[in-house]
Design a protein around this motif. Structure first.
Motif, short mmCIF file in Angstrom:
data_model
loop_
_atom_site.label_atom_id
_atom_site.label_comp_id
_atom_site.label_asym_id
_atom_site.label_seq_id
_atom_site.Cartn_x
_atom_site.Cartn_y
_atom_site.Cartn_z
N GLY A 4 -136.83 81.76 -17.20
CA GLY A 4 -135.27 81.55 -16.90
C GLY A 4 -135.08 79.81 -17.12
N ALA A 5 -136.21 79.23 -16.66
CA ALA A 5 -136.04 77.84 -16.28
C ALA A 5 -136.04 77.09 -17.86
CB ALA A 5 -137.36 77.07 -15.52
N LEU A 6 -137.11 77.84 -18.54
CA LEU A 6 -137.38 77.61 -19.95
C LEU A 6 -136.12 77.61 -20.92
CD1 LEU A 6 -141.15 78.45 -20.59
CD2 LEU A 6 -140.17 76.17 -20.44
N LEU A 7 -135.65 78.79 -20.78
CA LEU A 7 -134.41 79.13 -21.52
C LEU A 7 -133.10 78.20 -21.02
CD1 LEU A 7 -133.10 80.86 -23.65
CD2 LEU A 7 -132.69 82.60 -21.58
N GLY A 8 -133.08 78.09 -19.97
CA GLY A 8 -132.13 77.32 -19.39
C GLY A 8 -132.15 75.94 -19.83
N ALA A 9 -133.50 75.23 -19.88
CA ALA A 9 -133.71 73.86 -20.27
C ALA A 9 -133.16 73.80 -21.79
CB ALA A 9 -135.00 73.37 -19.98
N SER A 10 -133.58 74.83 -22.46
CA SER A 10 -133.35 74.79 -23.93
C SER A 10 -131.91 74.73 -24.37
CB SER A 10 -133.98 75.84 -24.69
OG SER A 10 -133.68 76.00 -26.09
N VAL A 11 -131.25 75.84 -23.49
CA VAL A 11 -129.78 75.68 -23.66
C VAL A 11 -128.93 74.46 -23.09
CG1 VAL A 11 -127.61 76.97 -22.67
CG2 VAL A 11 -129.62 78.42 -23.40
N GLY A 12 -129.29 74.04 -22.03
CA GLY A 12 -128.76 72.67 -21.62
C GLY A 12 -129.17 71.54 -22.50
N ASN A 13 -130.18 71.56 -23.04
CA ASN A 13 -130.57 70.50 -24.13
C ASN A 13 -129.62 70.46 -25.52
OD1 ASN A 13 -131.91 68.49 -25.12
ND2 ASN A 13 -133.35 69.64 -26.38
N ASP A 14 -129.16 71.73 -25.88
CA ASP A 14 -128.47 72.07 -26.97
C ASP A 14 -126.96 71.80 -26.67
OD1 ASP A 14 -130.52 72.63 -28.38
OD2 ASP A 14 -130.40 74.87 -28.46
N LEU A 15 -126.57 71.94 -25.49
CA LEU A 15 -125.02 71.75 -25.18
C LEU A 15 -125.25 70.31 -24.58
CD1 LEU A 15 -124.36 74.82 -22.56
CD2 LEU A 15 -123.70 74.34 -24.75
N GLY A 16 -126.13 69.65 -24.26
CA GLY A 16 -126.13 68.11 -24.17
C GLY A 16 -125.77 67.35 -25.45
N LYS A 17 -126.11 67.80 -26.52
CA LYS A 17 -126.14 67.17 -27.89
C LYS A 17 -124.67 67.42 -28.38
CE LYS A 17 -130.88 67.65 -29.31
NZ LYS A 17 -131.74 67.81 -30.31
N ARG A 18 -123.60 66.84 -27.85
CA ARG A 18 -122.32 66.62 -28.24
C ARG A 18 -122.12 65.98 -29.63
NH1 ARG A 18 -120.43 64.47 -22.75
NH2 ARG A 18 -121.31 62.69 -23.78
N PRO A 19 -121.54 66.56 -30.56
CA PRO A 19 -121.25 65.64 -31.58
C PRO A 19 -120.24 64.51 -31.24
CG PRO A 19 -119.98 67.58 -31.86
CD PRO A 19 -120.94 67.82 -30.55
N THR A 20 -120.82 63.28 -31.92
CA THR A 20 -119.78 62.13 -31.98
C THR A 20 -118.74 62.41 -33.05
OG1 THR A 20 -121.03 61.03 -33.26
CG2 THR A 20 -121.55 60.75 -30.77
N HIS A 21 -117.54 61.60 -32.81
CA HIS A 21 -116.70 61.84 -33.99
C HIS A 21 -117.23 60.85 -35.02
CE1 HIS A 21 -113.96 63.92 -31.43
NE2 HIS A 21 -114.09 63.01 -30.53
N GLY A 22 -116.74 61.25 -36.33
CA GLY A 22 -117.05 60.42 -37.39
C GLY A 22 -116.19 59.00 -37.72
N TYR A 23 -116.24 58.20 -38.31
CA TYR A 23 -115.58 57.03 -38.57
C TYR A 23 -115.51 56.62 -40.12
CZ TYR A 23 -120.10 54.85 -38.78
OH TYR A 23 -121.47 54.65 -39.06
N VAL A 24 -114.60 55.89 -40.29
CA VAL A 24 -114.33 55.53 -41.55
C VAL A 24 -114.34 54.08 -41.68
CG1 VAL A 24 -112.81 55.30 -43.45
CG2 VAL A 24 -112.76 57.51 -42.16
N THR A 25 -115.19 53.49 -42.90
CA THR A 25 -115.26 52.00 -43.09
C THR A 25 -114.71 51.76 -44.52
OG1 THR A 25 -117.57 52.09 -43.85
CG2 THR A 25 -117.26 51.64 -41.51
N SER A 26 -114.49 50.38 -44.80
CA SER A 26 -114.01 50.11 -46.09
C SER A 26 -115.38 49.19 -46.54
CB SER A 26 -112.78 49.16 -45.94
OG SER A 26 -112.64 48.79 -47.28
N GLU A 27 -115.68 49.61 -47.74
CA GLU A 27 -116.87 49.16 -48.31
C GLU A 27 -116.40 48.54 -49.71
OE1 GLU A 27 -120.33 51.50 -48.16
OE2 GLU A 27 -120.23 51.83 -46.17
N ARG A 28 -117.20 47.22 -50.02
CA ARG A 28 -116.88 46.83 -51.28
C ARG A 28 -117.74 47.29 -52.35
NH1 ARG A 28 -113.79 42.78 -53.32
NH2 ARG A 28 -114.54 41.36 -54.78
N ARG A 29 -117.32 47.74 -53.49
CA ARG A 29 -117.95 48.43 -54.59
C ARG A 29 -117.82 47.72 -55.81
NH1 ARG A 29 -121.05 52.23 -51.78
NH2 ARG A 29 -119.96 53.54 -50.86
N CYS A 30 -118.91 47.18 -56.76
CA CYS A 30 -118.62 46.72 -57.85
C CYS A 30 -119.47 47.09 -58.98
CB CYS A 30 -119.28 45.25 -57.63
SG CYS A 30 -118.27 44.20 -56.39
N GLU A 31 -118.90 47.07 -60.25
CA GLU A 31 -119.84 47.52 -61.34
C GLU A 31 -119.57 46.29 -62.42
OE1 GLU A 31 -118.12 51.15 -62.76
OE2 GLU A 31 -116.07 50.49 -63.16
#
Length: 180
Positions: A96-123
């Motif tokens: 139970g402790a091992l399974l709980g640690a695994s589940v807790g670890n997965d739940l602790g990895k919350r996704p962060t929100h994406g972000y947008v940047t403006s990048e200069r491109r040249c050709e």
């Protein structure tokens, strides 16, 4: 006296219309027409084109804390301990402790929100430009009543210098001339 002799010899050699050693001489012919000749030349002028582009970055996961894993292990151990009996109780607590640690670890990895940047491109884009370039002159001239054509690299003006060569017409190998 020597300088004047050399000067006289140089002026005779340089004077137009005088006989040269190979039975030829220089003379002037009247120019009838002189038409400039142009050629279309294609020139590449590479050009750098730049723009700003919006770039969306995906969010990552936050996993910098051990707390979710530890809390999951504790909860899992307690639950496992409740279901186990006798000597199997220890095994259920550990599972139970091992399974709980695994589940807790997965739940602790919350996704962060994406972000947008403006990048200069040249050709670099090839940009070809065409223009006319002066390459010479088509010259028509008259010498001793006959009309001739030639091409020159510059406009000759009213007269063009010609080289006249005298060769016997009878198939003779040599032409000996007396000079006055």
């Amino acid at each position: 006296m020597k300088k004047s002799t050399v000067f006289l010899a140089m002026s005779i050699i340089a004077a137009p219309g005088l006989v040269l050693a190979d039975n030829g001489f220089h003379d002037k012919a009247r120019v009838i027409s002189s038409q400039p000749l142009y050629e279309v030349v294609r020139v590449n002028q590479p050009e750098e084109r730049c723009w700003n582009e919006r770039v969306r970055h995906r969010g990552g996961y936050r996993g910098d804390s051990y707390t979710p894993g530890i809390a999951g292990a504790i909860v899992g151990g307690v639950v496992g301990n409740q279901f186990g009996k006798g000597s199997g109780r220890d095994a259920m607590t550990i599972a139970g402790a091992l399974l709980g640690a695994s589940v807790g670890n997965d739940l602790g990895k919350r996704p962060t929100h994406g972000y947008v940047t403006s990048e200069r491109r040249c050709e670099v884009v090839d940009h070809y430009r065409e223009h006319e370039e002066l390459v010479g002159y088509d010259v028509k001239y008259k010498y001793k009543g006959q009309v001739f054509h030639t091409r020159t690299d510059r406009d000759p003006g009213k007269f063009i210098e010609v080289r006249v060569s005298v060769v016997p017409a009878g198939g003779y190998d040599h032409d000996f001339r007396e000079y006055d």
